[in-house]
Enzyme design. Structure first.
Site, PDB file in Angstrom:
ATOM      1  N   GLY B  72      22.827 -12.135 -44.195  1.00 39.30           N
ATOM      2  CA  GLY B  72      24.046 -11.749 -43.499  1.00 39.30           C
ATOM      3  C   GLY B  72      23.765 -10.823 -42.328  1.00 39.30           C
ATOM      4  CB  THR B  73      21.391  -8.011 -41.919  1.00 41.97           C
ATOM      5  OG1 THR B  73      21.988  -7.180 -42.925  1.00 41.97           O
ATOM      6  CG2 THR B  73      20.873  -7.140 -40.792  1.00 41.97           C
ATOM      7  CD  GLN B 178      30.908  -8.300 -50.120  1.00 36.82           C
ATOM      8  OE1 GLN B 178      31.333  -8.895 -51.113  1.00 36.82           O
ATOM      9  NE2 GLN B 178      29.766  -7.626 -50.151  1.00 36.82           N
ATOM     10  CB  SER B 198      25.397 -13.937 -47.198  1.00 38.01           C
ATOM     11  OG  SER B 198      24.217 -13.688 -47.922  1.00 38.01           O
ATOM     12  CG  HIS B 200      22.636 -12.174 -51.841  1.00 36.24           C
ATOM     13  ND1 HIS B 200      22.712 -10.950 -52.450  1.00 36.24           N
ATOM     14  CD2 HIS B 200      22.792 -11.955 -50.531  1.00 36.24           C
ATOM     15  CE1 HIS B 200      22.901 -10.028 -51.524  1.00 36.24           C
ATOM     16  NE2 HIS B 200      22.948 -10.616 -50.356  1.00 36.24           N
ATOM     17  CB  CYS B 324      23.219  12.158 -53.715  1.00 26.38           C
ATOM     18  SG  CYS B 324      22.418  13.738 -53.686  1.00 26.38           S
TER      19      CYS B 324
END
Lengths: 125, 384
Positions: B72-73, B178, B198, B200, B324
């Site tokens: 997708g990227t 998505q 995409s 996956h 984080c």
């Protein structure tokens, strides 16, 4: 993220969690970059910690490090805890991933602050 | 032994057994290079073109309009940079809640002299079409907006967005990674010129994806080499993976509607179960115009990673909204753009359901989450 069995055990079953009424010393440690906050309460007898309790907001490692920190503090002299290093806390949870070392920092800071508070109150009395 | 419940399907999905079966011959007897002229190459080419046909049929477009990529990227990069390279200068409109594949591509183009407008979103994470209309300039060369956000699942008003871009004669790129195979996408009715998808996320393998490029769209290749993909994307095609993508989307054509209805029910069962028993919790994203399987919740004054860890120890896989990293906190930029205060945004957890999710799984998650949140709040010195 891989955590030690000791850390997971402390996270699952935190020891000495919750506030303490009429403590002999209270201190907070904060790690501003991630907003984690630990508060330690100490009950002192003859210059040594008879009981330590904590409250905390933060990620799993921070909560686990607080729990382990209360066990490190129990029985220790205030003077020792006022200088406690983060390595002692990290050892007590069986090590921390590099990205989570702040957990030991925030707990060491809270214990140091609580010990200094207890020492200051002792001098007043 | 704990039950294992996977609620991170927006991150990735397991390969469907039928997809795996379709792929297997292309690792062994049909292993050839699809560009080769001999029989081995022809076998591979046949698999590749069947996959292209399967995608084209699902999207109701010509197979010549489908370009395969590695993810997708890459599809987002090709769509956006491909238009930018053809135009050489100009203005792009996108939103603040796009995937990093779009945001960082746009930021890179800014360093090369392109201008970019990042539209804000409303409290549900929805772009306001009237703001898009206002943002368009005479030199606008592209509008790139996602179909649904991966964190909160809000579906964008693509039909209205497409009407605006068509009126202005501006190409519209939609990141549908998505939504492809999860909700209906009509590229012709929506006025979409470029669409990233995409494999996956829909029970296909990782490392295969594609870009729909409407015939007549003026764009340049951004990766150079051989003449693969009609010179629009150089590089030997991952034939086995793409055969899997083709089979996966064929399956979705069969399963999508029924699964969407089932997952919407389970998603709502999860939210209702949590809301009934936990105080100070809120649902993020649009209440109804949302991906069927996505339920993103904020637990006020609880740190999301501690919830994710606690659920993980019960065998439940979810994802934390705030990350984080190296001791510094990064609240979700999507939730921040939606206007959530930090004491809420820090406690966000995304549950993304999939074809294997059952009602028993959802009930197990509720039973695990309710006492966990109570326990974490009991530990906390931070009170509302």
């Amino acid at each position: 993220m891989e955590y030690s069995d000791t850390l997971i055990d402390h996270f699952r079953n935190p020891r000495n969690a919750g506030m303490m009424r009429e403590p002999d010393g209270v201190g907070e440690g904060e790690y501003e970059q991630c907003m984690d906050l630990a508060r330690f309460y100490l009950r002192v007898r003859d210059g040594r910690v008879a009981e330590a309790r904590f409250q905390a907001y933060g990620c799993g490692p921070t909560l686990a490090a607080c729990s382990a920190g209360t066990e490190v503090a129990a029985g220790a002299a205030l003077e020792e805890l006022a200088r406690i290093g983060e390595d002692r806390i990290e050892d007590a949870v069986g090590g921390l991933p590099a990205e989570r070392r702040h957990a030991a920092v925030v707990v060491a800071r809270a214990i140091q602050a609580a010990a200094r508070d207890a020492m200051a109150r002792r001098e007043v009395h | 032994m704990n039950r294992r419940v996977y609620l991170d399907n927006n991150a990735s999905t397991p390969v469907h057994p039928e997809v795996l079966q379709a792929m297997l011959p292309y690792f062994s007897e049909r292993f050839g290079n699809a560009s080769s002229v001999h029989g081995f190459g022809r076998d591979a080419r046949e698999g590749l073109e069947t996959a292209r046909e399967q995608v084209a049929q699902f999207l109701k477009v010509s197979k010549d309009e489908i370009v395969f990529t590695s993810g997708g990227t890459e599809s987002d990069n090709l769509g956006i940079k491909g238009i930018a390279a053809a135009k050489r200068s100009g203005h792009i409109v996108t939103s603040q809640i796009e995937h990093h594949a779009v945001l960082r591509t746009c930021e890179t183009l800014e360093t090369q002299g392109f201008a970019v407008t990042y539209l804000g979103v409303d409290e549900h994470g929805m772009v306001r079409p009237e703001e898009l209309e206002k943002a368009i300039r005479p030199d606008t060369i592209l509008v790139t907006l996602m179909h649904a956000n991966s964190e909160v699942g809000t579906l964008q008003p693509v039909s209205e967005i497409g009407r605006i871009t068509r009126e202005h004669g501006i190409p519209l790129h939609v990141d549908a990674v998505q939504t492809f195979g999860k909700v209906p996408i009509d590229v012709n009715a929506f006025g979409i010129d470029l669409l990233s998808f995409s494999g996956h996320k829909i029970y296909g393998p990782k490392g295969v994806a594609g870009l729909f490029i409407r015939k007549g769209t003026r764009m340049a290749a951004v990766q150079h080499g051989g003449d693969h993909e009609r010179r629009r994307r150089a590089g030997t095609e991952n034939v086995a993976g793409l055969v899997g993508l083709g089979k996966a989307i064929e399956n979705r054509g069969r399963d999508m509607a029924g699964e969407a209805e089932r997952l919407t029910g389970l998603r709502d069962r999860l939210w209702e179960g949590i809301r009934a028993r936990v105080e100070e919790v809120r649902l993020n994203g649009h209440p109804t115009l949302r991906l069927p399987g996505t339920c993103n919740m904020c637990f006020r004054n609880v740190e999301s990673e501690s919830i994710v860890l606690g659920l993980d120890l019960k065998g439940i896989a979810t994802s934390a909204g705030s990350a984080c990293t190296s001791g510094s906190v990064e609240p979700s930029y999507v939730l921040v753009a939606m206007g959530l205060p930090l004491d809420w945004a820090m406690g966000s957890v995304r549950c993304s359901l999939g074809r294997s999710t059952t009602a028993e799984d959802i009930d197990y998650v509720i039973e695990a989450a309710v006492p966990l949140v109570a326990k974490l709040r009991a530990l906390s010195p931070v009170k509302a």
